[in-house]
Write an enzyme that holds these catalytic residues in place. Structure first.
Site, PDB file in Angstrom:
ATOM      1  N   TYR A 175      -7.607  15.252  -7.763  1.00 34.09           N
ATOM      2  CA  TYR A 175      -6.672  14.532  -8.634  1.00 34.09           C
ATOM      3  C   TYR A 175      -5.716  15.484  -9.367  1.00 34.09           C
ATOM      4  CZ  TYR A 175      -5.227  11.169 -12.270  1.00 34.09           C
ATOM      5  OH  TYR A 175      -4.510  10.355 -13.125  1.00 34.09           O
TER       6      TYR A 175
ATOM      7  N   ASP B  12       0.876  -1.170   0.000  1.00 35.02           N
ATOM      8  CA  ASP B  12       0.000   0.000   0.000  1.00 35.02           C
ATOM      9  C   ASP B  12       0.914   1.220   0.000  1.00 35.02           C
ATOM     10  OD1 ASP B  12      -1.723   2.065   0.359  1.00 35.02           O
ATOM     11  OD2 ASP B  12      -2.658   1.289   2.188  1.00 35.02           O
TER      12      ASP B  12
ATOM     13  N   SER C 219       0.294  13.093 -14.816  1.00 35.46           N
ATOM     14  CA  SER C 219      -0.900  13.114 -15.679  1.00 35.46           C
ATOM     15  C   SER C 219      -1.001  14.473 -16.359  1.00 35.46           C
ATOM     16  CB  SER C 219      -2.165  12.896 -14.841  1.00 35.46           C
ATOM     17  OG  SER C 219      -3.318  13.080 -15.638  1.00 35.46           O
TER      18      SER C 219
ATOM     19  N   LYS D 144      -1.655  15.508  -8.963  1.00 38.29           N
ATOM     20  CA  LYS D 144      -0.747  15.182 -10.070  1.00 38.29           C
ATOM     21  C   LYS D 144       0.204  16.343 -10.364  1.00 38.29           C
ATOM     22  CE  LYS D 144      -1.873  10.941 -11.024  1.00 38.29           C
ATOM     23  NZ  LYS D 144      -0.896   9.839 -10.976  1.00 38.29           N
TER      24      LYS D 144
HETATM   25  N1  LIG Z   1      -5.607   5.772 -17.463  1.00 36.78           N
HETATM   26  C1  LIG Z   1      -5.429   7.055 -17.700  1.00 36.78           C
HETATM   27  O1  LIG Z   1      -6.071   7.648 -18.583  1.00 36.78           O
HETATM   28  C2  LIG Z   1      -4.396   7.826 -16.926  1.00 36.78           C
HETATM   29  C3  LIG Z   1      -4.080   9.124 -17.364  1.00 36.78           C
HETATM   30  C4  LIG Z   1      -3.142   9.853 -16.662  1.00 36.78           C
HETATM   31  C5  LIG Z   1      -2.511   9.294 -15.565  1.00 36.78           C
HETATM   32  N2  LIG Z   1      -2.828   8.033 -15.155  1.00 36.78           N
HETATM   33  C6  LIG Z   1      -2.142   7.504 -13.992  1.00 36.78           C
HETATM   34  O2  LIG Z   1      -1.535   6.275 -14.328  1.00 36.78           O
HETATM   35  C7  LIG Z   1      -1.420   5.486 -13.140  1.00 36.78           C
HETATM   36  C8  LIG Z   1      -1.977   4.101 -13.417  1.00 36.78           C
HETATM   37  O3  LIG Z   1      -3.337   4.226 -13.737  1.00 36.78           O
HETATM   38  P1  LIG Z   1      -4.138   3.119 -14.548  1.00 36.78           P
HETATM   39  O4  LIG Z   1      -5.071   3.836 -15.443  1.00 36.78           O
HETATM   40  O5  LIG Z   1      -3.191   2.127 -15.108  1.00 36.78           O
HETATM   41  O6  LIG Z   1      -5.013   2.499 -13.357  1.00 36.78           O
HETATM   42  P2  LIG Z   1      -5.340   0.981 -12.935  1.00 36.78           P
HETATM   43  O7  LIG Z   1      -6.440   1.084 -11.947  1.00 36.78           O
HETATM   44  O8  LIG Z   1      -5.513   0.125 -14.131  1.00 36.78           O
HETATM   45  O9  LIG Z   1      -3.994   0.533 -12.192  1.00 36.78           O
HETATM   46  C9  LIG Z   1      -3.642   1.122 -10.986  1.00 36.78           C
HETATM   47  C10 LIG Z   1      -3.041   0.065 -10.073  1.00 36.78           C
HETATM   48  O10 LIG Z   1      -2.650   0.728  -8.865  1.00 36.78           O
HETATM   49  C11 LIG Z   1      -3.003  -0.105  -7.779  1.00 36.78           C
HETATM   50  N3  LIG Z   1      -3.184   0.712  -6.571  1.00 36.78           N
HETATM   51  C12 LIG Z   1      -4.181   1.566  -6.281  1.00 36.78           C
HETATM   52  N4  LIG Z   1      -3.997   2.092  -5.063  1.00 36.78           N
HETATM   53  C13 LIG Z   1      -2.846   1.556  -4.574  1.00 36.78           C
HETATM   54  C14 LIG Z   1      -2.135   1.697  -3.373  1.00 36.78           C
HETATM   55  N5  LIG Z   1      -2.570   2.502  -2.383  1.00 36.78           N
HETATM   56  N6  LIG Z   1      -0.982   1.008  -3.218  1.00 36.78           N
HETATM   57  C15 LIG Z   1      -0.540   0.191  -4.196  1.00 36.78           C
HETATM   58  N7  LIG Z   1      -1.179  -0.010  -5.347  1.00 36.78           N
HETATM   59  C16 LIG Z   1      -2.327   0.679  -5.537  1.00 36.78           C
HETATM   60  C17 LIG Z   1      -4.292  -0.793  -8.195  1.00 36.78           C
HETATM   61  O11 LIG Z   1      -4.516  -1.990  -7.442  1.00 36.78           O
HETATM   62  C18 LIG Z   1      -4.018  -1.046  -9.666  1.00 36.78           C
HETATM   63  O12 LIG Z   1      -3.421  -2.312  -9.854  1.00 36.78           O
HETATM   64  C19 LIG Z   1      -2.164   6.237 -12.040  1.00 36.78           C
HETATM   65  O13 LIG Z   1      -1.239   6.950 -11.251  1.00 36.78           O
HETATM   66  C20 LIG Z   1      -3.046   7.188 -12.813  1.00 36.78           C
HETATM   67  O14 LIG Z   1      -3.349   8.344 -12.087  1.00 36.78           O
HETATM   68  C21 LIG Z   1      -3.762   7.287 -15.811  1.00 36.78           C
END
Ligand SMILES: NC(=O)c1ccc[n+]([C@@H]2O[C@H](COP(=O)([O-])OP(=O)(O)OC[C@H]3O[C@@H](n4cnc5c(N)ncnc54)[C@H](O)[C@@H]3O)[C@@H](O)[C@H]2O)c1
Length: 262
Positions: free
Chosen positions: A149, A57, A137, A153
């Protein structure tokens, strides 16, 4: 761009962008540690990649310190850290957000990134080499109706710069990748819940499409690699041209594709 012999830790590695980073780094020779809150999915991916799974976590400083110590003891010194653990939020009016919702997003996305970077990066700095890539992001670069958020970020982008300066003389590079709208389980769930409209997301970028997790992983791998040995403290948007497109709205929008023009 080989990572042969390198040990890479990816937080949030069990899903989406983190999982794509695990797969690419492993394909290029790294021994990958899939660190995630979701133990079952971390174990499944680690088994597939012949890596190590770690239940973590990121919101807990102690848990990150314990994870860094455990990986070092079990595998050896960590060369690369990717901080992809994160949660998104529903778009709401500012006054509709509870303090608890704000705290949760800030605690995971901002403080969680800080916790992981400091736990693993400090050890890299003591050894005199390493690379950290944070996942920020485009939401940290422009205003959006994501009142926890977006600021969290923005903080990740600035903490990346601060840590790059902090550890530069110790041979540790720290860079950020800022994804645009990336089709991952998190974004897919927000679309399914009606919180995001996929056609609006696609049409808001210059290239007229969303980003894939693999696109993000390629940028992360570059910044983590020796090919980027003189790059530190940058924030690299991988956004299909989302940042350049909206200002064209005041001039009637983006021109259509020229492909069929006479
Ligand atoms: N998908 C998008 O469009 C997007 C855009 C910009 C930034 N992001 C960023 O990319 C990163 C990944 O996002 P994603 O879209 O792949 O999401 P996702 O939900 O597919 O993957 C996120 C992972 O983080 C894990 N997680 C969540 N809280 C946690 C914690 N407290 N400790 C450890 N693990 C934890 C979850 O279990 C999951 O496996 C994030 O930081 C998100 O903000 C995503």
């Amino acid at each position: 761009m080989s990572f042969s012999g390198r040990i890479a830790v990816v937080t949030g590695g069990a899903s989406g962008i983190g999982a794509a980073c695990c797969r690419l780094l492993a394909a290029r020779g790294a021994r990958v540690v899939v660190a995630d809150l979701d133990t079952a999915r971390a174990q499944a991916l680690a088994a597939e990649l012949l890596g190590m799974a770690l239940t973590l976590d990121v919101a807990s400083r102690d848990a990150n310190e314990a994870a860094a110590a455990q990986v070092e003891a079990d595998l050896g010194p960590v060369d690369l850290l990717v901080t992809s653990a994160g949660i998104i939020q529903r778009p709401v009016r500012a006054e509709a957000m509870t303090e608890a919702e704000v705290e949760q997003v800030v605690h995971v996305d901002q403080i969680g990134t800080w916790n992981s970077a400091v736990a693993f990066g400090t050890r890299m700095a003591r050894r005199g080499h390493g690379a950290v890539v944070t996942i920020a992001s485009i939401a940290g670069m422009r205003s959006m109706p994501l009142h926890a958020y977006s600021p969290a970020k923005a903080a990740v982008i600035e903490m990346t710069r601060c840590l790059a300066a902090e550890w530069g003389r110790s041979g540790v590079r720290v860079n950020a990748v800022s994804p645009g709208y990336t089709l991952t389980p998190a974004l897919g769930a927000a679309i399914a819940a009606g919180e995001r409209d996929p056609s609006l997301l696609e049409n808001s970028s210059a290239l007229g499409r969303m980003v894939t997790p693999e696109d993000i992983a390629e940028a992360v791998a570059f910044l983590a690699s020796d090919a980027a040995r003189s790059i530190t403290g940058v924030n690299l948007p991988v956004d299909a041209g989302w940042l350049v497109a909206p200002s064209w709205g005041a001039y009637g929008g983006l021109p259509p594709a020229r492909g069929n023009a006479p």
